[in-house]
Write an enzyme that holds these catalytic residues in place. Sequence first.
Site, short mmCIF file in Angstrom:
data_model
loop_
_atom_site.label_atom_id
_atom_site.label_comp_id
_atom_site.label_asym_id
_atom_site.label_seq_id
_atom_site.Cartn_x
_atom_site.Cartn_y
_atom_site.Cartn_z
N GLU A 97 0.82 -1.21 0.00
CA GLU A 97 0.00 0.00 0.00
C GLU A 97 0.85 1.26 0.00
O GLU A 97 0.33 2.37 0.08
CB GLU A 97 -0.94 -0.01 1.22
CG GLU A 97 -1.92 -1.18 1.21
CD GLU A 97 -3.00 -1.10 2.28
OE1 GLU A 97 -3.01 -0.13 3.06
OE2 GLU A 97 -3.83 -2.03 2.32
N GLU A 212 -11.15 -1.15 15.28
CA GLU A 212 -11.98 -2.36 15.18
C GLU A 212 -11.65 -3.33 16.32
O GLU A 212 -12.31 -4.36 16.48
CB GLU A 212 -11.74 -3.05 13.84
CG GLU A 212 -12.67 -2.58 12.74
CD GLU A 212 -12.46 -1.13 12.36
OE1 GLU A 212 -11.31 -0.77 12.05
OE2 GLU A 212 -13.42 -0.35 12.39
N THR A 267 -9.28 6.45 15.69
CA THR A 267 -7.85 6.32 15.39
C THR A 267 -7.48 7.15 14.16
O THR A 267 -8.27 7.30 13.23
CB THR A 267 -7.47 4.86 15.17
OG1 THR A 267 -8.41 4.27 14.27
CG2 THR A 267 -7.47 4.10 16.48
N ASN A 287 -13.35 5.92 12.70
CA ASN A 287 -14.68 5.54 13.18
C ASN A 287 -14.71 5.26 14.67
O ASN A 287 -13.68 5.17 15.33
CB ASN A 287 -15.13 4.29 12.42
CG ASN A 287 -14.15 3.14 12.59
OD1 ASN A 287 -13.15 3.08 11.87
ND2 ASN A 287 -14.38 2.24 13.52
N ASP A 332 -18.82 2.76 10.51
CA ASP A 332 -17.39 2.69 10.18
C ASP A 332 -17.01 3.75 9.15
O ASP A 332 -16.15 3.54 8.30
CB ASP A 332 -17.03 1.27 9.66
CG ASP A 332 -15.53 1.05 9.54
OD1 ASP A 332 -14.76 1.83 10.14
OD2 ASP A 332 -15.13 0.12 8.81
N ASN A 419 -11.77 4.81 0.11
CA ASN A 419 -11.03 4.37 1.28
C ASN A 419 -9.64 4.99 1.29
O ASN A 419 -9.46 6.11 0.84
CB ASN A 419 -11.04 2.83 1.33
CG ASN A 419 -10.89 2.31 2.75
OD1 ASN A 419 -9.94 2.65 3.44
ND2 ASN A 419 -11.83 1.52 3.19
CA CA Z 1 -12.57 1.19 10.53
#
Ligand code: CA
Length: 710
Positions: A97, A212, A267, A287, A332, A419
């Site tokens: 990434e 999460e 975060t 989120n 989220d 995203n």
């Molecule tokens: Ca998330």
Amino acid sequence: MRSITLNLLAILASGALAASCGDAAPAKTGAPQADPRPSPNASILAGDFDWPLHGNTSNETRFSHLNQINRQSVTKLGLAWEYEDFLVRGRTHRGMEATPIVRDRTMFFTGPWSVVYAVDAVTGDEKWVYDPGVDGAWARRACCDAINRGAALKDSSVFVGTLDGYLVSIDAESGKELWKTDTLIDRSKSYTITGAPRIAGDLIVIGNGGAELGVRGYISAYHYASGELAWRFFTVPGAGPDEHAELAEARKTWGDQTRFDLGGGGTVWDSMTYDDTAGLLYVGVGNGSPWPKWTRDPGGGDNLYLSSILAIDAKSGALKWHYQTTPGDSWDYTATQNIILADLEIDGVLRKVLMQAPKNGYFYVLDRITGELLSAENYTPVTWAGGIDPETGRPRISDSALYDQGARVVWPGTPGGHNWQPMAFSEKTDLVYIPVLEMPQKFSLQEGAAALPHTVNTKANVKAPPFADDDPALPEQAPAPSMRSYLTAWDPVTQKQVWQSDDLGWWSGGALATMGGLVFQGASDGVFRVFDDTTGDLLHSIDFGTGIMAAPITYQIDGVQYVAIAAGYGGAQNARFLPGMAARERENYERLIVLKLDGANVRTPPRREAVAPFPLYTEAIADPQTVALGLSLYRQYCGRCHAPMGAPNGYPDLWNLPPSTHDAFQQIVGEGVLAYGGMAGFSDALNENEISAIQAFIIDSQQKQRTLEK
Ligand code: CA
């Protein structure tokens, strides 16, 4: 309408034009095509030959003035060099990434397990490799793969945030560690770092992930030379006393039934953009933890500063303003997507703006000095809200999105309309190029609120399409459910789509725009594409045979323009190898591919070969209760990485394990003997009987499948 980024103004003012810089002027291979309107910055500037910061400039536009590769010449694009000697030996392959950085002929990039690589940017020859030695067991704490999104560079230091929560300064010449500091406030919690650190003056800033898995978000700033902590900003209140004044304000938006033991979330795992003129650091906040507000904070309000954009004074760490994109987030809907700064003429006035396309589906244009909302329109189908009130800046949240009273299908789903795959802003077209994902999900509450250690713990179930036409969870006038992605050219002034690519499948990667009239983007089908920035025409494509998620960069050395891109599929939990994806057809591993005009052919990896089935480990069938327990434990602990039977995703296939692996099942799953490779031990969560139940479930379902096949 025109835009000039601040740093360009500064460069223009200093007269540092290309003609006076040491690098050769770009070779002219084909005159650029006439544009419908004159471009504001036709000349190439000194800084354009490198890609020195994460988003190229501190404005993070991901735009380059280089134009040797242009609409005429792009069909001659081919391979300059490839690097694939990634330090994953003995470890499982993971996603790529990272955005590389290039300065003074050296390229710095990161791969899985937070390893940093420095190579010659012309030849690809390795200069050094820095391995922070991340414990492979830490992969269990990462929601979305043991990936890294890039390094930062300032003076003679390279900085990386490691999966296990350290910020490291490395000597750019030698690759030797200069300092290493622990950024985590509690190592017993599932904090990770996957984002690229950013430079803010003399500070280096980094956040973390883990919402999460039940953590509380914050961002930390360190003096870049010493590694000493300058300030830390918590994004949500905690169970204890407020650490700074801004939390007292935030606390008013949380109720007295808040489950602080579940973390709160917020975060800062990706987006941080520094305005070096205003001295403001713009931070995208994630989120809530857990996802449903009704579980997290049954009586409270907006839950600041979840899903917000924060403007923080970089020197003091004090909050200047905030804008919450999704009050009381339950879907989220992170606001961690990349933030781009530009100066746009809006209603005849040149405004200093900030642009973001967060997961919630709206494209926001804010005044970045005051935080005032200038406009917000949806760039993908949205049902959770019926627009953003221009007066209050608040969304009109739809009843059809509230799943506390039953399951609801909501657009966008948890992967978001956009995203982490970075969008780009062209100073030539004044358009933003957004990698858009179009997919709803059906949300429902998950009963029970036990906090499991180092385990994804969202307290919501989500399901992707298809849905039955008469599914009562669908909103009225629902858009057609789809799972597709495309590159969208978006006009941030009119808030309208200008063009959209064909469906690029599941899903497409980050974008790069250039003065050559081009937009570059890869996708999970393994194809690297080049679009006309004005018309959206597909001008060229190269099949890498390797799924692409990351964003490309470009740079120029000795008169040759290069385009570099990391390839290798992975990422978010349950990253499946769906039909049409390169990783399903071919071996999937980490690659860094660099292209130039008149280059060679890009090699594709070998095709996947079917693995012959191992004999059944045992014919013994466990009792149905044990198998059922094994299934529920598999879903809770294993299914996040190890895909269900028949749905390959690159992790070891539990449904065809060699007998030697079954022999060692207790040692692997309990004690973690394969932790180095990325398979953590679960003895803190599972006892021997429970591990045996998982094994029994695997063997039982394998046996049933083989009976069916006979
Ligand atoms: Ca998330």
